[in-house]
Design a protein around this motif. Sequence first.
Motif, PDB file in Angstrom:
ATOM      1  N   ARG B  21      48.820  44.237  32.667  1.00 36.13           N
ATOM      2  CA  ARG B  21      49.220  43.459  33.841  1.00 36.13           C
ATOM      3  C   ARG B  21      50.731  43.488  34.065  1.00 36.13           C
ATOM      4  O   ARG B  21      51.190  43.444  35.208  1.00 36.13           O
ATOM      5  N   ASP B 311      41.647  37.132  33.763  1.00 31.45           N
ATOM      6  CA  ASP B 311      41.355  38.061  32.663  1.00 31.45           C
ATOM      7  C   ASP B 311      41.335  37.322  31.342  1.00 31.45           C
ATOM      8  O   ASP B 311      40.410  37.470  30.534  1.00 31.45           O
ATOM      9  N   VAL B 314      38.407  34.921  31.004  1.00 27.50           N
ATOM     10  CA  VAL B 314      37.151  35.608  30.701  1.00 27.50           C
ATOM     11  C   VAL B 314      37.108  35.999  29.224  1.00 27.50           C
ATOM     12  O   VAL B 314      36.099  35.815  28.539  1.00 27.50           O
TER      13      VAL B 314
ATOM     14  N   THR C   4      26.502  43.093  30.784  1.00 29.40           N
ATOM     15  CA  THR C   4      27.917  42.979  30.484  1.00 29.40           C
ATOM     16  C   THR C   4      28.707  42.493  31.679  1.00 29.40           C
ATOM     17  O   THR C   4      28.334  42.685  32.814  1.00 29.40           O
ATOM     18  N   ILE C   5      29.814  41.887  31.349  1.00 31.40           N
ATOM     19  CA  ILE C   5      30.674  41.292  32.370  1.00 31.40           C
ATOM     20  C   ILE C   5      31.983  42.054  32.370  1.00 31.40           C
ATOM     21  O   ILE C   5      32.516  42.375  31.323  1.00 31.40           O
ATOM     22  N   THR C   6      32.471  42.360  33.532  1.00 32.89           N
ATOM     23  CA  THR C   6      33.783  42.981  33.587  1.00 32.89           C
ATOM     24  C   THR C   6      34.795  41.912  33.933  1.00 32.89           C
ATOM     25  O   THR C   6      34.729  41.310  34.988  1.00 32.89           O
ATOM     26  N   PRO C   7      35.723  41.662  33.052  1.00 38.18           N
ATOM     27  CA  PRO C   7      36.597  40.528  33.274  1.00 38.18           C
ATOM     28  C   PRO C   7      37.661  40.760  34.341  1.00 38.18           C
ATOM     29  O   PRO C   7      38.248  39.822  34.809  1.00 38.18           O
ATOM     30  N   THR C   8      37.931  41.990  34.704  1.00 38.23           N
ATOM     31  CA  THR C   8      39.051  42.207  35.603  1.00 38.23           C
ATOM     32  C   THR C   8      38.639  42.994  36.827  1.00 38.23           C
ATOM     33  O   THR C   8      38.999  44.146  36.967  1.00 38.23           O
ATOM     34  N   PRO C   9      37.910  42.344  37.716  1.00 33.55           N
ATOM     35  CA  PRO C   9      37.427  43.090  38.865  1.00 33.55           C
ATOM     36  C   PRO C   9      38.560  43.589  39.746  1.00 33.55           C
ATOM     37  O   PRO C   9      38.427  44.596  40.405  1.00 33.55           O
ATOM     38  N   GLY C  10      39.697  42.897  39.734  1.00 35.03           N
ATOM     39  CA  GLY C  10      40.766  43.319  40.619  1.00 35.03           C
ATOM     40  C   GLY C  10      41.604  44.427  40.020  1.00 35.03           C
ATOM     41  O   GLY C  10      42.325  45.106  40.722  1.00 35.03           O
ATOM     42  N   GLY C  11      41.531  44.606  38.723  1.00 32.77           N
ATOM     43  CA  GLY C  11      42.523  45.450  38.100  1.00 32.77           C
ATOM     44  C   GLY C  11      42.028  46.723  37.464  1.00 32.77           C
ATOM     45  O   GLY C  11      42.590  47.781  37.703  1.00 32.77           O
ATOM     46  N   THR C  12      40.998  46.654  36.663  1.00 30.05           N
ATOM     47  CA  THR C  12      40.588  47.837  35.938  1.00 30.05           C
ATOM     48  C   THR C  12      39.341  48.419  36.584  1.00 30.05           C
ATOM     49  O   THR C  12      38.623  47.722  37.276  1.00 30.05           O
ATOM     50  N   LEU C  17      30.384  45.432  37.494  1.00 31.85           N
ATOM     51  CA  LEU C  17      30.467  44.226  38.311  1.00 31.85           C
ATOM     52  C   LEU C  17      29.342  44.226  39.331  1.00 31.85           C
ATOM     53  O   LEU C  17      29.198  45.156  40.092  1.00 31.85           O
TER      54      LEU C  17
END
Lengths: 484, 328, 294
Positions: B21, B311, B314, C4-12, C17
């Motif tokens: 980030r 992030d 989570v 599974t969960i993707t924690p960073t939908p905006g970034g990675t 998702l």
Amino acid sequence: MSMHLQHLIVSHSGQTLVNVSELQLEPGRPLTIVGESGSGKSLLAHAIMGTLPGSLTARGSLTADGTTYDLADPSNRRRLWGRVMSLLPQEPMLALDPTMRAQEQVAEGAATFGTDPGSARGRARGMLAALGLGGAARSFPHTLSGGMAQRVAFAAATIADAPMLIADEPSKGLDEAARADLAELLKRHLHGGGILLTITHDLDLARELGGDVLVMKEAEIIEQGPARRVLETPAHPYTRRLIAAEPAHWAHSWMRRPAGDETKPALITAEGLTKAFDGKTLFADLSLTVRAGERVAISGPSGCGKTTLGNVLLRLARPGSGQVHHAETLGGGRLQKLYQDPALSFPASVPLRDSFGDVIRRHQVPPSRLDELMDALRLAPALLTRQPGQVSGGELQRLAIIRTMLLEPALVFADEPTSRLDLITQEETIRCLMDQVGRQDCALLLVTHDKTLAGAVADRQLALTPEEAPRGTVTPREAVTAIA
Amino acid sequence: MNQLVRHESFLVPAALVLRQRVIQAVAVALFVSAACFAIVQSLPGDIAFRIAAGRYGYDQVTAASAEAVRADLGLDRPAWLQLLDWLASLARFDLGTSLVTGGNVAGELALHLSGSLQLAAAALVLAFLAGTAAGTLAAFRPGGTLDRALTFWVSAARALPPFLLGLVLILVFSVHLGVLPATGHGESTNIVLPALTLATGLSGLFARVSRDAVIRIRQSDYVRFAATKGLGGRLIFIRHVLRNTGVTLVPYIGVQAIILIEGVVVIESLFAWPGLGHALVHAIFWRDVPMIQATALALALLVVLLNTATDLAVLAIDPRPRTSQAAS
Amino acid sequence: MTQTITPTPGGTPDTTLPSPALQNDAPPANRWYSGRSTGQLLAMSGLALLVLFALLGPLLWTEHAVQDLSRFLEPPSLADPLGRDHLGRSVVARLAHATRLSLLLAVLGVVTALAAGTLAGIVAAWRGGWVDASLNAMSEALIALPAILVVLLFSAMANGELWTLYAGLALAQWVEYFRMVRARSSLVLAGPAVEAAGLLKLGRAHILRRHLWPELRPLLATMATFGIGSSILALSTLGFVGIGIRPPTPELGLMITEAFPYYNEAPWMSLAPVLVLTTTLIGLLGLRNKESRA
């Protein structure tokens, strides 16, 4: 207590899916229902439990402990769940909440959890320890192996002391060792005076459990009796067909072959192969030669690296160290692969006709060859108009065999080609494969978890053992097929 | 012992998230700053005249004062040298002075930032609470009246541009009913309409995601297993459904960050709410480049910050390993 | 196996998702209208009318800039179906030109973004290595920037000429296509079907045509309809807050701002651009099939 089921009919918009007139369950004597997928055996279990999907309707009655329940009303058995009857789910890994620790998921099933959560947790800890999971009590499900998850689910299902346990396909996805543990677990429930109803397509599990066996086909029970009698001297033709389809009972002409011919040219020569994954050595310093026309099987339990080894031999994956040499005859598409899930090996949203058309055009195969093969493998030409997802697993695997054979391969690598298929479909698929392999005198490299299947098909076997990786032991075919 | 394991499984991925980030934040800053430099370069006429006019007023601009500005800012050097200078002053956190007010940009930024944060936080909390509550309730009877009403709501919130929604709210609550003020700042009721407008747009996604998550989780194997274990409906809801819905929802706060910040720009301008978006639009109108750079940077970095926070949240609440890294 | 969960939908790059908007399971259609719901047909005819208005309107009503203060807020008539505005200009002429401009800019921006993003995504997934790394690093920065911010910054360049808005729209959007295409293509290319195609020596054209394109096409179509909608929205928002397209060039958002003070005297003047805008957005939303709507 005992359980008595009468006049059960499960139907879906007029079509009867289960029709069982009577079933008696006694404590200490296991009842196992066997049959192929679609025979209605799982629905029978869910009808008893009251967990049928909403679109299905059930009729009939269940008597437990002197009380009779109308099966048409699924909600009247809810209060029995956990206390009187309990379900060991199909895939324990999915049946555990991914965000909750194992011990907590066991404890919440205890009758005292609402009033005294402390003692429920203590009890859960004790149960897990007794199952050899003391160290995993505070683990999250994703860190457990399939067998461990199965034991956690068993503890959670039985902590409230329900006398009746229904196990729905409990051996799905487990290897031999884990299946033996599972049988022990289920027997443990019986020894405590419990009632056990097991639904499975796995005849070996039925043998291990003993008791009574009941064979289902197309919604009906076609044969029942003591496990030994039904599984050793079956009376009904279908049961005989089912048992004959087990690789241990196969008798095909292609099985009687002299041992491999050392003078044939080598197709794949591998030397000093080593591969590790996640810090675990899969195999080390392994050497192997596959010669033209030879049939080699790689077997071992799940996670032992057998598929990886196959891919390394095909040069689809790189070894950690070591070399793989391919003979020139393997060039130009004469090295082919069959996949565990054939649906994933075809482009998903393209009609099969186009997938085959591309192969035929690219390699200038006479189009009549496809028709011949379709005919030889008893596949209707109409199947080609469908997309891969619309064809059954057995038929699609046979189509995949045809696709590999169009290129007249010198070697086919079959990666668990039948592990998702029923016994009878498995036998048919293997027969088709071996017919073609024999006709084209093509070499076969088979990866399977099933040692009996490996022994039935291969000239020689490479058994991969987990952990003690460096030892790849080559057994001559005779030693293994002696069991058959 | 156990504590240690938990820390290990959190700290390492958390450090990875932070590193990724921070790199993203730097890249964003570079992009915004370079774009602002391009604005300066592309402005028609003599930039020095413009800046001088900004500083001293249009009547006071003379060739001499423009010349002074030019020398002052080094505008007569090659463009690439100017760009390096430009980026270097950003690296020193020197945001410059406003071409319009002549005031220190950093000082004005603080004021706008607090205004935007108030509005964004109010809208986010409102949208999250209302959206998830409505979505969860609707999930208990898919296809029911509430569910259908919700589907309509979600589509409407998406089809109606935020500024039109704001206009409608102004017409209804301010012009016709006269219960709420449309514009201004200072009164506690001032925030109601802008926050409501912003929250309406955001609530749709929260409602839909929570509805779908609750429906999916209620049909999951582990909820069904919990039932046959003997757990009652209420206990299943609290122990399994809520927990897993929460894990599903939190990442969507990050997804919403972009929509939230876009909304802030529009809604602040509409309601004349003193914040970053309002200031940015003003700055663009007057081509007040230092102010454009500062406000655009602040808005973009807010997105990165909000994503970083989700992030980490989570990572803290979901015990499973991150799959995105395995997949990439 | 496990959900599974993707924690960073905006970034990675995230492929797990759950994103219902990106699922398109429409059955194969023989005719363009078969298998479509009434809602979709309605949406199509609404959009068709709008496109017709955008194409023919400017030819029928050419005089969008002529002022006549004596015709201040004139009510609708046969010659001027939407009356005249506060400067006595023909509202229908201005609306037709504004609609054409918005549609044109939005479609051009989306087509450019789609082409560039798809190409870059496939190349990144196929080549890997430094090509992938550098393209991905670029997308990391852009994905965190709200599209409207990029368009705003670009609109301030070159004194608000039209091409800056087009460039802003394309630059802000290509990254979405790039990330989706890259993630999907990596999955497809690493899958057994492509491995099998490699062993069958079917070549790159086969992989593009049979494996990648069928997988990407429905997603790209969904994203493009959504992208056109949000581009039109971004343009009108910019116009509404008074930056972006310069007056006197007619623009939907600008027309709404200008008409708002006269809402009581001449409501048709405000309602006409609002109607065009909402028809476009609802129409584009309605094009999608049931599962991906909402």
